[in-house]
Design an enzyme around this catalytic site. Structure first.
Site, short mmCIF file in Angstrom:
data_model
loop_
_atom_site.label_atom_id
_atom_site.label_comp_id
_atom_site.label_asym_id
_atom_site.label_seq_id
_atom_site.Cartn_x
_atom_site.Cartn_y
_atom_site.Cartn_z
N ARG A 162 -29.72 52.10 40.35
CA ARG A 162 -29.38 50.77 39.92
C ARG A 162 -30.72 49.89 39.91
O ARG A 162 -30.72 48.87 40.53
CB ARG A 162 -28.39 50.22 41.08
CG ARG A 162 -27.00 50.91 41.26
CD ARG A 162 -26.14 50.39 39.90
NE ARG A 162 -24.92 50.88 40.00
CZ ARG A 162 -24.23 52.22 39.72
NH1 ARG A 162 -25.19 53.30 39.51
NH2 ARG A 162 -22.98 52.28 40.12
N SER A 236 -19.21 47.16 41.90
CA SER A 236 -19.75 47.53 43.38
C SER A 236 -20.57 46.26 43.85
O SER A 236 -21.37 45.83 42.96
CB SER A 236 -20.49 48.60 43.30
OG SER A 236 -19.96 49.78 42.94
N GLU A 332 -25.82 44.49 45.35
CA GLU A 332 -26.10 45.06 44.11
C GLU A 332 -26.05 44.09 42.83
O GLU A 332 -26.93 44.13 41.87
CB GLU A 332 -25.11 46.07 43.65
CG GLU A 332 -25.70 47.01 42.20
CD GLU A 332 -24.34 47.39 41.60
OE1 GLU A 332 -24.20 47.01 40.51
OE2 GLU A 332 -23.87 48.65 42.11
N1 EPU Z 1 -15.41 55.92 50.23
C1 EPU Z 1 -14.53 54.88 51.30
N2 EPU Z 1 -13.76 54.14 51.16
C2 EPU Z 1 -13.51 53.52 49.95
C3 EPU Z 1 -14.00 54.05 48.78
C4 EPU Z 1 -15.05 55.27 49.12
O1 EPU Z 1 -14.75 55.43 52.49
O2 EPU Z 1 -12.83 52.74 49.87
C5 EPU Z 1 -16.15 56.89 50.45
C6 EPU Z 1 -15.59 58.30 50.27
O3 EPU Z 1 -16.13 59.12 51.18
C7 EPU Z 1 -15.88 58.66 48.73
C8 EPU Z 1 -17.22 58.17 48.68
O4 EPU Z 1 -17.07 56.63 49.36
O5 EPU Z 1 -16.00 59.97 48.55
C9 EPU Z 1 -17.69 57.75 47.22
O6 EPU Z 1 -16.70 56.91 46.44
P1 EPU Z 1 -16.69 56.71 45.04
O7 EPU Z 1 -16.60 58.14 44.35
O8 EPU Z 1 -15.59 55.83 44.63
O9 EPU Z 1 -18.16 56.08 44.59
P2 EPU Z 1 -18.93 54.69 45.28
O10 EPU Z 1 -20.26 55.36 45.94
O11 EPU Z 1 -18.36 54.06 46.12
C10 EPU Z 1 -20.35 54.54 43.20
C11 EPU Z 1 -21.03 53.55 42.26
C12 EPU Z 1 -19.75 53.09 41.53
C13 EPU Z 1 -19.21 54.33 40.36
C14 EPU Z 1 -18.88 55.49 41.34
C15 EPU Z 1 -18.54 56.65 40.77
C16 EPU Z 1 -22.56 52.45 43.19
C17 EPU Z 1 -23.28 51.08 44.33
N3 EPU Z 1 -21.33 52.59 43.02
O12 EPU Z 1 -19.49 54.17 43.84
O13 EPU Z 1 -20.30 52.16 40.41
O14 EPU Z 1 -18.26 53.96 39.77
O15 EPU Z 1 -19.93 55.62 42.16
O16 EPU Z 1 -19.59 57.37 40.23
O17 EPU Z 1 -23.66 53.20 43.15
C18 EPU Z 1 -20.34 49.89 39.90
O18 EPU Z 1 -21.78 50.02 39.99
O19 EPU Z 1 -20.20 48.73 40.03
C19 EPU Z 1 -19.72 50.81 40.40
C20 EPU Z 1 -18.22 50.64 40.23
#
Ligand code: EPU
Length: 336
Positions: A162, A236, A332
């Site tokens: 990012r 995010s 972010e």
């Molecule tokens: N999780 C929770 N609670 C929640 C959601 C997620 O505990 O409410 C935990 C779970 O352990 C899950 C892990 O977080 O396995 C990862 O969740 P997710 O795959 O939804 O991804 P994220 O790390 O929360 C990142 C990006 C997103 C992108 C997703 C999928 C960042 C800051 N965000 O989210 O990007 O869509 O991965 O690749 O890196 C954005 O940048 O606006 C965005 C949506």
């Protein structure tokens, strides 16, 4: 090119925050830029892309430039790949859809990310195992000081998680006017290993085509993330923190169930959504400001929230995560 005065920015930011631009001008071609800067030498400018990664906490007493430079140009084509130059003002998701329809692989995992093409490299958009840096060959940059365009190679963009040089040293120094991407015409080597994608594709993961991955990503995002045209948000709000292995060992000792992803150079990435959820914020709502019930990383505006209210909640969340886990989560979103 007409410079308008006192324009509401509410429809130009996906958070749906009310803020006023002192001046506002829409840029439809890069040729308009030198003229604009010649005629307004001492004016400060603010560049507005798709408005999908920013939070207004005040009015903008500058010339707000809305980038609407359009166009898709085929630069080079071989049996296996294609080089495409895309105007910065093209909508990102519409481009992804068009590539999927034409069987050009590389950005299908980045479906439904709001915003425009020119904003995508600034924060190196990423989702489901792919980042724009994986397919970006170069980009065209109009420099405010020299009033000339210059090409940046992928390396020169200094991409990180990012992050890019345009978010740091070159912040406010110019405009991305076009982006060149290299996409594959072969449908092999699609990125299907991200756990959510793999789960959704199930038995079809090995034989998945570009449009299967695209549909899967759209389905996951629609389920988990709020649609900005229905509920104001900027995706995010926080970045996933990357901590040292020593700090990770310490936190893991106290919270054995903490999820983590190993990074290179012995660092560990922790999902901020998990930290926020465990700190009790998921689904929290105060007035029109809230933490999205289906993804704790996303702050939402349920109607008439102000930028100050959103930032106040963000700071409370940061403090509470830090006091529970000793981990700092950075924002972010660009706060203005
Ligand atoms: N999780 C929770 N609670 C929640 C959601 C997620 O505990 O409410 C935990 C779970 O352990 C899950 C892990 O977080 O396995 C990862 O969740 P997710 O795959 O939804 O991804 P994220 O790390 O929360 C990142 C990006 C997103 C992108 C997703 C999928 C960042 C800051 N965000 O989210 O990007 O869509 O991965 O690749 O890196 C954005 O940048 O606006 C965005 C949506």
């Amino acid at each position: 090119m007409t410079i308008l005065e006192n324009i509401s920015l509410k429809q130009y930011n996906t958070f749906g925050i009310e803020a006023t631009a002192r001046y506002f001008v829409e840029i439809n071609s890069k040729e308009e830029l030198p003229k604009l800067f010649d005629e307004n030498k001492n004016s400060d400018v603010f560049i507005l892309g798709g408005g999908s990664n920013l939070l207004f906490t005040q009015d903008i007493d500058k010339i707000v430039l809305k980038i609407s430079i359009k166009g898709k140009e085929l630069i080079e084509e071989s049996d296996n790949s294609i080089l495409l130059k895309i105007g910065a003002g093209e909508n990102w998701h519409t481009l992804v859809e068009w590539c999927v329809q034409n069987n050009y692989a590389g950005i299908e995992n980045l479906a439904l990310i709001p915003g425009i093409v020119g904003a995508a490299p600034i924060q190196n958009i990423g989702a489901y195992g792919v980042e724009i840096k994986d397919v970006l060959v170069s980009l065209e940059w109009f420099d405010f000081e020299t009033k000339k365009s210059k090409i940046f190679s992928n390396d020169e963009c200094e991409f990180g998680y990012r992050d890019s040089i345009f978010k740091r040293e070159l912040k406010g120094c110019g405009i991305i006017s076009a982006v060149t991407l290299q996409l594959r015409k072969s449908t092999r080597a699609l990125h299907t290993s991200y756990s959510d994608v793999l789960l959704e594709l199930g038995a079809n993961a090995d034989t998945a085509k570009i449009y299967d991955v695209f549909n899967t990503v759209c389905a996951i995002r629609t389920r988990k993330l709020p649609n900005p045209s229905e509920i104001g948000n900027a995706g995010s709000f926080f970045k996933n923190p990357i901590i040292s292995s020593e700090q990770y060992a310490e936190v893991k000792n106290n919270f054995p169930e903490i999820p983590s992803y190993n990074q290179h150079n012995s660092k560990v990435k922790i999902p901020a959504a998990w930290l926020i959820e465990q700190s009790g914020w998921k689904g929290f709502r105060r007035g029109d400001v809230g933490v999205y019930p289906r993804q704790a990383l996303v702050l939402v505006n349920y109607g008439e929230a102000s930028g100050e209210e959103i930032i106040a909640l963000a700071r409370e969340i940061q403090t509470s995560v830090q006091s529970k886990f000793g981990i700092v989560i950075d924002m972010e979103v660009n706060v203005l």
